[in-house]
Write an enzyme that holds these catalytic residues in place. Structure first.
Site, PDB file in Angstrom:
ATOM      1  N   GLY A 102     -23.465   5.658 -78.925  1.00 57.75           N
ATOM      2  CA  GLY A 102     -22.618   5.237 -80.041  1.00 57.75           C
ATOM      3  C   GLY A 102     -21.164   5.487 -79.702  1.00 57.75           C
ATOM      4  O   GLY A 102     -20.767   5.422 -78.539  1.00 57.75           O
ATOM      5  N   CYS A 103     -20.378   5.800 -80.690  1.00 57.62           N
ATOM      6  CA  CYS A 103     -18.949   6.035 -80.490  1.00 57.62           C
ATOM      7  C   CYS A 103     -18.729   7.187 -79.518  1.00 57.62           C
ATOM      8  O   CYS A 103     -19.295   8.268 -79.688  1.00 57.62           O
ATOM      9  CB  CYS A 103     -18.293   6.353 -81.830  1.00 57.62           C
ATOM     10  SG  CYS A 103     -16.559   6.783 -81.688  1.00 57.62           S
ATOM     11  N   PHE A 104     -17.899   6.960 -78.514  1.00 57.58           N
ATOM     12  CA  PHE A 104     -17.699   8.004 -77.512  1.00 57.58           C
ATOM     13  C   PHE A 104     -16.986   9.225 -78.062  1.00 57.58           C
ATOM     14  O   PHE A 104     -17.088  10.299 -77.503  1.00 57.58           O
ATOM     15  CB  PHE A 104     -17.046   7.497 -76.232  1.00 57.58           C
ATOM     16  CG  PHE A 104     -15.817   6.640 -76.343  1.00 57.58           C
ATOM     17  CD1 PHE A 104     -14.879   6.776 -77.345  1.00 57.58           C
ATOM     18  CD2 PHE A 104     -15.586   5.677 -75.373  1.00 57.58           C
ATOM     19  CE1 PHE A 104     -13.744   5.975 -77.396  1.00 57.58           C
ATOM     20  CE2 PHE A 104     -14.454   4.870 -75.401  1.00 57.58           C
ATOM     21  CZ  PHE A 104     -13.526   5.027 -76.429  1.00 57.58           C
ATOM     22  N   TRP A 105     -16.282   9.107 -79.176  1.00 56.92           N
ATOM     23  CA  TRP A 105     -15.639  10.291 -79.755  1.00 56.92           C
ATOM     24  C   TRP A 105     -16.688  11.333 -80.137  1.00 56.92           C
ATOM     25  O   TRP A 105     -16.489  12.521 -79.946  1.00 56.92           O
ATOM     26  CB  TRP A 105     -14.827   9.936 -80.991  1.00 56.92           C
ATOM     27  CG  TRP A 105     -13.658   9.039 -80.772  1.00 56.92           C
ATOM     28  CD1 TRP A 105     -13.040   8.728 -79.594  1.00 56.92           C
ATOM     29  CD2 TRP A 105     -12.961   8.321 -81.785  1.00 56.92           C
ATOM     30  NE1 TRP A 105     -11.999   7.868 -79.823  1.00 56.92           N
ATOM     31  CE2 TRP A 105     -11.927   7.596 -81.149  1.00 56.92           C
ATOM     32  CE3 TRP A 105     -13.105   8.216 -83.158  1.00 56.92           C
ATOM     33  CZ2 TRP A 105     -11.031   6.787 -81.860  1.00 56.92           C
ATOM     34  CZ3 TRP A 105     -12.221   7.414 -83.859  1.00 56.92           C
ATOM     35  CH2 TRP A 105     -11.200   6.709 -83.210  1.00 56.92           C
TER      36      TRP A 105
END
EC number: 1.8.4.11
Length: 177
Positions: free
Chosen positions: A13-16
């Site tokens: 998902g979102c790399f953050w």
């Protein structure tokens, strides 16, 4: 970096979110957010967000296998995201948010297959995580690196990233730096 360092390339998902968790893992020596698995070289965040480049948001981890194993990294991976949702994590929808493990060696591939088979018994739906040889990695723009630490009160960080980090801390307290 130690001479025995290994690399893992994971998209959840979102790399953050993924980056924020792995930055806290004992034995992980570096974490870089970036893009992999697409058709063009050096894509920008804006290009990847369209879904047209084919890249996934990923993190590239360097880790010391004498401190943490690749298997342990994958077990964390399957705890911090939902590997049963195709091209999405929560409200993040698109191929750039797919669940993917890009392996660096035949040993990593075998370990990933084994962990995925074991995790299939944990989830109520089939695992859709892509497993493929590591393609070129393109580091994301500097403002994406260590994003959660720099922007903890930003809306997405407060409501999406922070709960994932908290879950990791509770589940894997013995793995914290």
């Amino acid at each position: 970096m130690a001479g025995n360092a290994e690399t893992a390339l994971l998209g959840g998902g979102c790399f953050w979110c993924t980056e924020a968790v792995y930055l806290e893992v004992k034995g992980v020596t570096s974490v870089e957010s970036g893009y992999a698995g697409g058709e063009m070289a050096q894509p920008t965040y804006e290009q990847v967000c369209t879904g047209a480049t084919g890249h996934a948001e990923v993190v590239r981890l360097s880790f010391d296998p004498t401190v943490i194993s690749y298997r342990d990294l994958l077990e964390i991976f399957f705890t911090i995201h939902d590997p049963t949702t195709l091209n999405r994590q929560g409200n993040d929808v698109g191929t750039q948010y797919r669940s993917v493990i890009y392996y660096q060696s035949p040993q990593q591939e075998a370990t990933a297959r084994q962990v995925m088979a074991e995790m299939a018994h944990v989830w109520d739906a089939p695992i859709v995580t892509e497993l493929a040889p590591a393609p070129p990695f393109y580091k994301a723009e500097d403002y994406h690196q260590d994003y959660f630490r720099h922007h903890p009160l930003q809306g997405y960080c407060a409501f999406v990233v922070a709960p994932k980090v908290d879950k990791f801390r509770k589940t894997y307290a013995g793995r914290l730096r």
